[in-house]
Scaffold this motif. Structure first.
Motif, mmCIF file in Angstrom:
data_model
loop_
_atom_site.group_PDB
_atom_site.id
_atom_site.type_symbol
_atom_site.label_atom_id
_atom_site.label_comp_id
_atom_site.label_asym_id
_atom_site.label_seq_id
_atom_site.Cartn_x
_atom_site.Cartn_y
_atom_site.Cartn_z
ATOM 1 N N PHE A 20 10.735 32.813 1.655
ATOM 2 C CA PHE A 20 11.223 31.605 2.330
ATOM 3 C C PHE A 20 11.147 30.367 1.433
ATOM 4 O O PHE A 20 11.912 29.429 1.625
ATOM 5 C CB PHE A 20 10.474 31.405 3.657
ATOM 6 N N HIS A 56 -0.356 28.467 9.211
ATOM 7 C CA HIS A 56 -0.213 28.580 7.764
ATOM 8 C C HIS A 56 0.914 29.559 7.424
ATOM 9 O O HIS A 56 0.888 30.716 7.836
ATOM 10 C CB HIS A 56 -1.529 29.078 7.158
ATOM 11 N N GLN A 57 1.931 29.081 6.754
ATOM 12 C CA GLN A 57 2.984 29.935 6.211
ATOM 13 C C GLN A 57 3.687 29.178 5.087
ATOM 14 O O GLN A 57 3.525 27.977 4.954
ATOM 15 C CB GLN A 57 3.991 30.343 7.303
ATOM 16 N N THR A 73 14.342 27.333 8.737
ATOM 17 C CA THR A 73 15.513 27.202 9.605
ATOM 18 C C THR A 73 15.585 25.807 10.212
ATOM 19 O O THR A 73 16.607 25.125 10.152
ATOM 20 C CB THR A 73 15.447 28.264 10.727
ATOM 21 N N TRP A 111 13.436 40.902 5.973
ATOM 22 C CA TRP A 111 12.066 40.685 5.525
ATOM 23 C C TRP A 111 11.334 42.013 5.286
ATOM 24 O O TRP A 111 10.727 42.243 4.252
ATOM 25 C CB TRP A 111 11.332 39.840 6.576
ATOM 26 N N LYS A 363 3.399 32.094 13.897
ATOM 27 C CA LYS A 363 3.895 32.637 12.634
ATOM 28 C C LYS A 363 4.904 33.728 12.949
ATOM 29 O O LYS A 363 4.879 34.321 14.033
ATOM 30 C CB LYS A 363 2.734 33.274 11.867
ATOM 31 N N VAL A 367 0.325 37.762 11.116
ATOM 32 C CA VAL A 367 -0.686 38.395 10.263
ATOM 33 C C VAL A 367 -1.728 37.337 9.863
ATOM 34 O O VAL A 367 -1.354 36.265 9.398
ATOM 35 C CB VAL A 367 -0.011 39.000 9.002
HETATM 36 N N1 LIG Z 1 10.143 31.222 9.866
HETATM 37 C C1 LIG Z 1 9.417 30.791 8.697
HETATM 38 C C2 LIG Z 1 8.827 32.007 7.971
HETATM 39 C C3 LIG Z 1 7.923 31.668 6.799
HETATM 40 C C4 LIG Z 1 7.130 32.852 6.317
HETATM 41 O O1 LIG Z 1 6.877 33.807 7.066
HETATM 42 N N2 LIG Z 1 6.741 32.799 5.046
HETATM 43 C C5 LIG Z 1 5.915 33.863 4.482
HETATM 44 C C6 LIG Z 1 5.963 33.885 2.957
HETATM 45 S S1 LIG Z 1 7.581 34.025 2.289
HETATM 46 C C7 LIG Z 1 4.488 33.566 4.837
HETATM 47 O O2 LIG Z 1 3.990 32.501 4.524
HETATM 48 N N3 LIG Z 1 3.810 34.466 5.512
HETATM 49 C C8 LIG Z 1 2.482 34.196 5.955
HETATM 50 C C9 LIG Z 1 1.483 35.241 5.627
HETATM 51 O O3 LIG Z 1 1.798 36.200 4.892
HETATM 52 O O4 LIG Z 1 0.353 35.089 6.112
HETATM 53 C C10 LIG Z 1 10.338 29.997 7.798
HETATM 54 O O5 LIG Z 1 11.562 30.063 7.973
HETATM 55 O O6 LIG Z 1 9.851 29.227 6.962
#
Ligand SMILES: N[C@@H](CCC(=O)N[C@@H](CS)C(=O)NCC(=O)O)C(=O)O
Length: 369
Positions: A20, A56-57, A73, A111, A363, A367
Motif C-alpha cells: 500500500f 497501525h498499518q 483509498t 493481497w 485493520k 493481524v
Molecule cells: N486499507 C489500507 C491497508 C493498509 C495495509 O494493510 N498495509 C499493510 C502493509 S502494505 C499493513 O500495514 N499491514 C499491517 C500489518 O501487517 O500488521 C490502505 O489502503 O492503506
C-alpha cells in the motif's frame, strides 16, 4: 485547517517494499504531489500510528500542518477532492463506478496472492525478510537471522497459510494470478492504461499488488517476464506517467477488454466478500471459501472488508437514476449484480470507518491488532 498546504513536502511513512505504500507513491508521482518517503522504526512506528490514527498499518501520511492520515483509498479520495486539476477519477460517473470496483478488487483480493509469492517461496522470503529486518527493525537488539525468522513466521501466519492457503489449494491461487496476467496482457498490448492512454484510480489500485510485489519479488517477476511483458511495461508506464502532461482522454464507456476482469470480480471476489459477511455475522474468525476455480481453507475474516462492500454499494446508491440503470445493466451482464446485493444487512460497527482518512477503526485483516 481543512485546506492542503503543498508548499512543503508531504511525509509518507512506510516500507519501500510495502504493497500500500507503493500504491500511494504511484498516486503522488502521477499526480505530481511532492512527498518524501520516510522510515520509522518499530516499535515506535506502531505506537505513533495508534496514537495518531487509531490503528497501525502502512502507509501513514503526515501533512505539513501536522495532521496524520491512513488508508490509501480514502486518502486518495481526499487528495482528489482538494486538488481538482488533473483528476485520476473519471468524470463519467459510470466509468468512475467501475474504476473504483477495480481499485477495490486490486486492494483486497490480490493481497493474498502477493503475500503468497513473497513469503511461500524461500527466494522471496529471504529477500523480503532481510530487507524488512534492516529497514524497519534496526532498533530492535536481535541478530538479523532471528529477525528474519520472526518476520517470515509472522507474515505466513498472518497472510498466507494463516489466511486460507494450504498445500492443496496453492496451485489454484497461482492459477488465479496467471489468469489475471493473461487478462491484463490483452489490455496492455493495445493501450497504456486500463481505461485509455491516461491513468485512472484503477491503475493506481493495481500498482498495489504489482509495483512492490509481483514486479519486484523474484518468483512472480520471472513469471511476468516470461508470460506477460506488456504488464511489466504498464508498471513502468504508470511510474513514469504525469497526468498534467497527458492530453489523451479515457476511452468511451467501459472498454470491451475490461469485461473479463469484471467477470472474475462477479465470479470470485464479490462471492468472497459475501462469504466474509456471513463469517463476520457468525463471528467465525476463519472460514472456507470455494468459488470459480479458487479454493481457500480457513481464510481470515475481515471487518474492514464488510465496510469495503458497503462503500461499493454506497457508490451505486449515490448515482443519478439514468446512471444507475446503465451500471445495473453492466453489472448484470458481468455477473456482479446479484453477489453485490446478496446480503441484506451488513454487520458493520456503529459509524465504522466514518472518520477516515484521519482515523481508522479496523485493520484490513486484524493481524496483531
Ligand atoms: N486499507 C489500507 C491497508 C493498509 C495495509 O494493510 N498495509 C499493510 C502493509 S502494505 C499493513 O500495514 N499491514 C499491517 C500489518 O501487517 O500488521 C490502505 O489502503 O492503506
Amino acid at each position: 485547517m481543512n485546506n492542503l498546504d503543498l508548499s512543503k513536502p508531504i511525509l509518507l511513512y512506510g516500507s519501500n517494499i510495502s504493497y500500500f505504500t507503493g500504491k500511494m507513491e504511484n498516486y503522488f508521482r502521477v499526480k505530481e504531489i511532492s512527498y518524501e518517503q520516510k522510515v520509522l522504526n518499530y516499535p515506535k512506528f506502531e505506537r505513533i500510528m495508534k496514537e495518531k490514527v487509531g490503528i497501525h498499518q502502512m502507509p501513514a501520511v503526515e501533512l505539513p500542518d501536522g495532521r496524520w492520515m491512513t488508508d490509501t483509498t480514502k486518502m486518495i479520495q481526499w487528495f482528489e477532492s482538494k486538488i481538482p486539476e488533473n483528476k485520476i477519477i473519471p468524470e463519467d460517473p459510470v466509468q468512475a463506478f467501475f474504476a473504483f470496483l477495480l481499485e477495490d478488487w486490486a486492494d483486497e483480493w490480490w493481497w493474498r496472492n502477493a503475500m503468497h509469492y513473497r513469503w511461500h517461496y524461500s527466494e522471496g522470503a529471504h529477500f523480503a525478510s532481510r530487507h524488512l529486518a534492516e529497514e524497519l527493525l534496526s532498533s530492535i537488539p536481535l541478530p538479523i537471522w532471528m529477525k528474519k525468522i520472526l518476520l517470515t513466521r509472522r507474515q505466513r501466519n498472518g497472510y498466507t497459510t494463516g489466511d486460507g492457503i494450504t498445500k492443496d489449494n496453492l496451485k489454484t491461487v497461482e492459477k488465479d494470478f496467471l489468469k489475471l496476467l493473461e487478462n491484463l496482457s490483452n489490455i496492455f498490448k493495445k493501450r497504456k492504461f486500463l481505461f485509455g492512454n491516461r491513468p485512472s484510480i484503477a491503475d493506481i489500485g493495481f500498482s498495489g499488488p504489482f509495483f512492490r510485489h509481483f514486479a519486484l519479488d523474484p518468483v512472480p517477476l520471472e513469471i511476468i517476464r516470461q508470460k506477460a511483458p506488456f504488464v511489466l511495461s504498464w508498471v513502468s508506464n504508470l511510474w513514469n506517467a504525469r497526468v498534467s502532461k497527458i492530453d489523451n482522454d479515457f476511452e468511451e464507456g467501459i472498454p470491451k477488454d475490461l469485461e473479463p476482469l469484471f467477470r472474475e470480480i462477479g465470479k470470485v471476489y464479490l462471492p468472497y466478500l459475501s462469504a466474509n459477511v456471513d463469517a463476520v455475522k457468525q463471528n467465525k474468525t476463519k472460514f472456507d471459501f470455494k468459488f470459480g476455480n479458487v479454493f481457500l481453507k480457513n481464510a481470515r475474516y475481515s471487518l474492514y472488508r464488510v465496510w469495503c462492500l458497503k462503500e461499493l454499494r454506497d457508490r451505486y446508491s449515490k448515482l443519478e437514476e439514468k446512471e444507475k440503470t446503465q451500471v445495473e445493466i453492466l453489472l448484470k451482464k458481468f455477473g456482479c449484480w446479484e453477489p453485490l446485493w446478496r446480503d441484506k444487512n451488513l454487520p458493520l460497527m456503529d459509524n465504522q470507518e466514518e472518520e477516515l482518512p484521519f482515523r481508522a477503526d479496523r485493520k484490513m485483516l486484524g493481524v496483531n491488532e
